[in-house]
Design a protein around this motif. Sequence first.
Motif, PDB file in Angstrom:
ATOM      1  N   UNK A 181      59.567 -36.456  89.362  1.00  0.00           N
ATOM      2  CA  UNK A 181      60.047 -37.354  87.893  1.00  0.00           C
ATOM      3  C   UNK A 181      60.744 -37.867  88.121  1.00  0.00           C
ATOM      4  N   UNK A 182      61.107 -38.546  87.174  1.00  0.00           N
ATOM      5  CA  UNK A 182      62.612 -39.534  88.347  1.00  0.00           C
ATOM      6  C   UNK A 182      63.644 -39.815  86.481  1.00  0.00           C
ATOM      7  N   UNK A 206      61.374 -50.861  84.129  1.00  0.00           N
ATOM      8  CA  UNK A 206      61.020 -51.078  85.349  1.00  0.00           C
ATOM      9  C   UNK A 206      59.669 -49.795  85.501  1.00  0.00           C
ATOM     10  N   UNK A 207      60.446 -49.077  86.758  1.00  0.00           N
ATOM     11  CA  UNK A 207      59.952 -47.340  87.457  1.00  0.00           C
ATOM     12  C   UNK A 207      58.956 -47.066  85.869  1.00  0.00           C
ATOM     13  N   UNK A 252      54.769 -56.405  84.777  1.00  0.00           N
ATOM     14  CA  UNK A 252      55.907 -56.218  83.973  1.00  0.00           C
ATOM     15  C   UNK A 252      56.724 -55.911  84.721  1.00  0.00           C
ATOM     16  N   UNK A 253      56.901 -54.309  85.550  1.00  0.00           N
ATOM     17  CA  UNK A 253      58.408 -54.486  86.178  1.00  0.00           C
ATOM     18  C   UNK A 253      59.529 -55.780  86.574  1.00  0.00           C
ATOM     19  N   UNK A 267      58.776 -45.861  95.738  1.00  0.00           N
ATOM     20  CA  UNK A 267      58.187 -46.994  96.495  1.00  0.00           C
ATOM     21  C   UNK A 267      59.092 -48.201  96.199  1.00  0.00           C
ATOM     22  N   UNK A 268      59.126 -48.674  95.284  1.00  0.00           N
ATOM     23  CA  UNK A 268      59.878 -49.776  93.770  1.00  0.00           C
ATOM     24  C   UNK A 268      61.042 -49.820  93.977  1.00  0.00           C
ATOM     25  N   UNK A 269      61.622 -48.141  93.784  1.00  0.00           N
ATOM     26  CA  UNK A 269      63.282 -47.853  93.492  1.00  0.00           C
ATOM     27  C   UNK A 269      63.638 -47.684  95.040  1.00  0.00           C
TER      28      UNK A 269
END
Length: 550
Positions: A7-8, A82-83, A99-100, A143-145
């Motif tokens: 969880x972010x 975004x995440x 969208x992100x 991974x995107x972060x």
Amino acid sequence: MEATALTLSSRPAAASRSPAKGTFASLHPRRRFSAHAVHLRAAQSASLRAPSPGARRRRRRGSGLVVRAEMFGQLTTGLESAWNKLRGVDVLTKENIVEPMRDIRRALLEADVSLPVVRRFVSSISEKALGSDLIRGVRPEQQLVKIVHDELVQLMGGEVSDLVFAKSGPTVILLAGLQGVGKTTVCAKLAFYLKKLGKSCMLVAADVYRPAAIDQLTILGEQVGVPVYSERTEAKPAQITKNAVEEAKRKNIDAIVMDTAGRLQIDKSMMVELKEVKKAVNPTEVLLVVDAMTGQEAAALVTTFNIEIGITGAILTKLDGDSRGGAALSVKEVSGKPIKFVGRGERMEDLELFYPDRMAQRVLGMGDVLSFVEKAQEVMRQEDAVELQKKIMSAKFDFNDFLKQSQNVAKMGSMSRVVGMIPGMNKVTPAQIREAEKRLAFVESMINAMTAEEREKPELLAESRDRRIRVAEESGKSEHEVSQLVAQLFQMRAQMQKLMGVMTGQEALPGMGNLMESLNADEKAPPGTARRKRRHSKTRQRELDAVPSS
Ligand SMILES: Nc1nc2c(ncn2[C@@H]2O[C@H](COP(=O)(O)OP(=O)(O)OP(=O)(O)O)[C@@H](O)[C@H]2O)c(=O)[nH]1
């Protein structure tokens, strides 16, 4: 051991408030992105600006205390959406990143990053997101972060850009900037910083138009215990600064910081004066002081000053205020010149070197996620995983792999702070990890005592008691302990083959728990597990008995 999605939620409390719909629009009405044309006006007005409605609200909420706005809070919250859009997806695709990417673009624009910079940024992260290899155990949003973090670091210049010191004679630091940006304060802060580095320092008052500025510098000089050179308003700045350098040479002073006159806006006479001073003293550093609250306009100012007089970098002040981040993110990319220092308050110690990576972490507010992804990348390189898979399939998992895997477990474990975040390890306690680390040292000594052939062919040890006795003697362990280790390897081979199905799927860090168990197999069982432990030891004894002895 179940794989739990990460969880972010590690961002700071202030940024964790879910954004009310329309908050951005109400706090920051749509900006115009007309770079140079308006930068002077904006720089001027923003530095004199009253606190924003958001800041006033936050202050009120602080029940009398001034609650500082979380730096980059809006940007952090914007990126977060975004995440969130990627929750539940298995892999980053052209379709699901649309969208992100839109959210990231909007968050950066709201933070007052200039449009061309935002475009380049978004296009680069989209490319990287689609081209990135899947890292086992890491969710696509994590991974995107990481991709965004790395790109932010690059955007802000990559490496820290430290002060340059003169090879001989005093280091001359010339400060320039518009009025009210914090130039005089920065002079004293720099002197304070240099003193901490063990350098002797002198301040020079070269603002001959405002006697009050000279007085302010004299007071600040006294405050930090540094001499201030001044000829009041009697000479031209080029002459004063030249005399100051001579004085510093006579007194063997290491560094001189020069305060020059600011203007409400760039004008020709200021530029001419700065050029004259620059020519007279040949400074080691020419630093433009800019106010972070002016956003992308600060970046435009740095560009203009660089073109006009040639500067070596910028100092960004008032990052503790309501800064939206645009200046920090744009200066390097727009002007080509690095930010060297940031000011975070009015006290002398509130000046720090500018670290792009720390700043990126602040923007994202996800230090833990980043370290987790980095660690996972380091530990679970895909090639390694594929290699391991092949070995397991051919039942060739040997002591070299055993050692590597055990080290990986310990490496991951040593980050006890993020242990709860590692999918599949959320039920492993820090105490268990410490045990695993101890156990690693224990098995390492035995494996180190094996020959290369024995490590690759554990059967040799299983078949020869003499070999096991030799390993025991060389490692200072008992023969029984070596036999246990050999049995454990065969047990792991069997276990891992069973786990193959999971390994090929999307499950995170499969087998990690089993590895932990294997490493801890001989440690004291947690309370209430006596029966399981007894059963386990019986099985293990049967396995040990199966190890042939010669
Ligand atoms: N919060 C905050 N305030 C700062 C910072 N740096 C400077 N200030 C404040 O900004 C105000 C203006 O600072 P000065 O150092 O007088 O600015 P200047 O650029 O020298 O202005 P002139 O002398 O008028 O050209 C002062 O009240 C400082 O205390 C900072 O990093 N954070």
